[in-house]
Design an enzyme around this catalytic site. Sequence first.
Site, mmCIF file in Angstrom:
data_model
loop_
_atom_site.group_PDB
_atom_site.id
_atom_site.type_symbol
_atom_site.label_atom_id
_atom_site.label_comp_id
_atom_site.label_asym_id
_atom_site.label_seq_id
_atom_site.Cartn_x
_atom_site.Cartn_y
_atom_site.Cartn_z
ATOM 1 N N SER A 55 0.798 -1.233 0.000
ATOM 2 C CA SER A 55 0.000 0.000 0.000
ATOM 3 C C SER A 55 0.827 1.279 0.000
ATOM 4 C CB SER A 55 -0.958 0.010 1.185
ATOM 5 O OG SER A 55 -2.008 -0.869 0.922
ATOM 6 N N LYS A 90 0.290 3.376 -2.930
ATOM 7 C CA LYS A 90 -0.905 4.226 -3.072
ATOM 8 C C LYS A 90 -0.567 5.722 -3.004
ATOM 9 C CE LYS A 90 -3.800 0.611 -1.007
ATOM 10 N NZ LYS A 90 -4.506 0.169 0.232
ATOM 11 N N TYR A 138 -3.998 -2.591 -10.176
ATOM 12 C CA TYR A 138 -3.868 -2.397 -8.718
ATOM 13 C C TYR A 138 -2.983 -3.487 -8.091
ATOM 14 C CZ TYR A 138 -5.142 -2.429 -3.780
ATOM 15 O OH TYR A 138 -5.084 -2.449 -2.404
ATOM 16 N N TYR A 175 -4.676 3.383 8.046
ATOM 17 C CA TYR A 175 -6.011 2.779 8.226
ATOM 18 C C TYR A 175 -6.581 3.169 9.587
ATOM 19 C CZ TYR A 175 -3.856 0.153 4.487
ATOM 20 O OH TYR A 175 -3.205 -0.182 3.352
ATOM 21 N N VAL A 191 1.266 -3.715 3.814
ATOM 22 C CA VAL A 191 1.265 -5.002 4.515
ATOM 23 C C VAL A 191 2.529 -5.824 4.251
ATOM 24 C CG1 VAL A 191 -1.235 -5.252 4.805
ATOM 25 C CG2 VAL A 191 -0.142 -6.120 2.730
#
Length: 309
Positions: A64, A67, A191, A243, A261
């Site tokens: 991530s 992102k 993705y 998150y 992760v």
Amino acid sequence: MPDIDLVVRDITQEMQQRTDRGQVATYIPELGRVDPNAFGLVVIGADGKVSAGGDSDTPFSIQSISKVFTLTLALGKIGDRLWQRVGREPSGSPFNSIVQLENERGKPRNPFINAGAIAVTDAILSGHQPREALGEIVRFMQFLAQDPSIKIDEDVAASEQRTGFRNIALANYMKSFGLIENPVDFTLGVYFHHCAIAMSCRQLATAAGFLAYLGRNPSTGLSVVQPERARRINALMLTCGHYDGSGEFAYRVGLPGKSGVGGGIIAIAPGKASIAVWSPGLDAAGNSHLGRIALEELSKRMGWSIFGV
Ligand code: GLU
């Protein structure tokens, strides 16, 4: 001001000795094969000076963290129109949560939860073939890190493509609200592959440098975005980068950051440093356990929290 080389060395040694290492992610089977004892830390200062400790040159799955860079690309491509498709509020939910999407009619809370990042990827993909969009993302990472060797770990991408049922559900759900423009398989393919880019802490800290220095990378001198955009991406990382652990990260570390992760975290001390840390074991919210502790120590010892010492 403490000597940054000594601080990085001391924190690396402390983290290497700890036995509480969190749990390596296994929901993407290929990630479960990573050595939980790995630890790397790289800090790049305003003058481009690099301080490195541990496994600082070992590539790992950035997941991530990608992102942040796809958000930067999408904003470059469609500007503020992106915010019609994705929000800017913390979610308070796990990274792969589906519940909020129904209440909010398919519009993801922010670009860093999975649903939001899939919507951002969809914006990059529009008008291109998946292969072209992916090539653009990888070339952007190579440009930012000034390293043409950066590539996708195809085994990790295939592993997630086989098992990413949640993300497949999220994308289809958004598609039902008309929020995904491209075929769902295409968007998800891009993705999964950009999450599977492999980079070292040194490459990541270099790539993130533009966020620490008003949009200009201190290692290369190249301008990447306007200062205002760097500031806003940092704001999103601070509020949404971890998150449902984002509040705790701000409380303990006090820096904008983004986790993945794969156990990596990038963090930005505006005007002072860009930082990348890697320890594969995760905490309950899916963020690197020792990575967060290392950043807390670094920020404390250097007095870098944006909220004061
Ligand atoms: N590719 C991962 C997923 O979609 C990214 C999650 C993360 O790194 O937090 O599940």
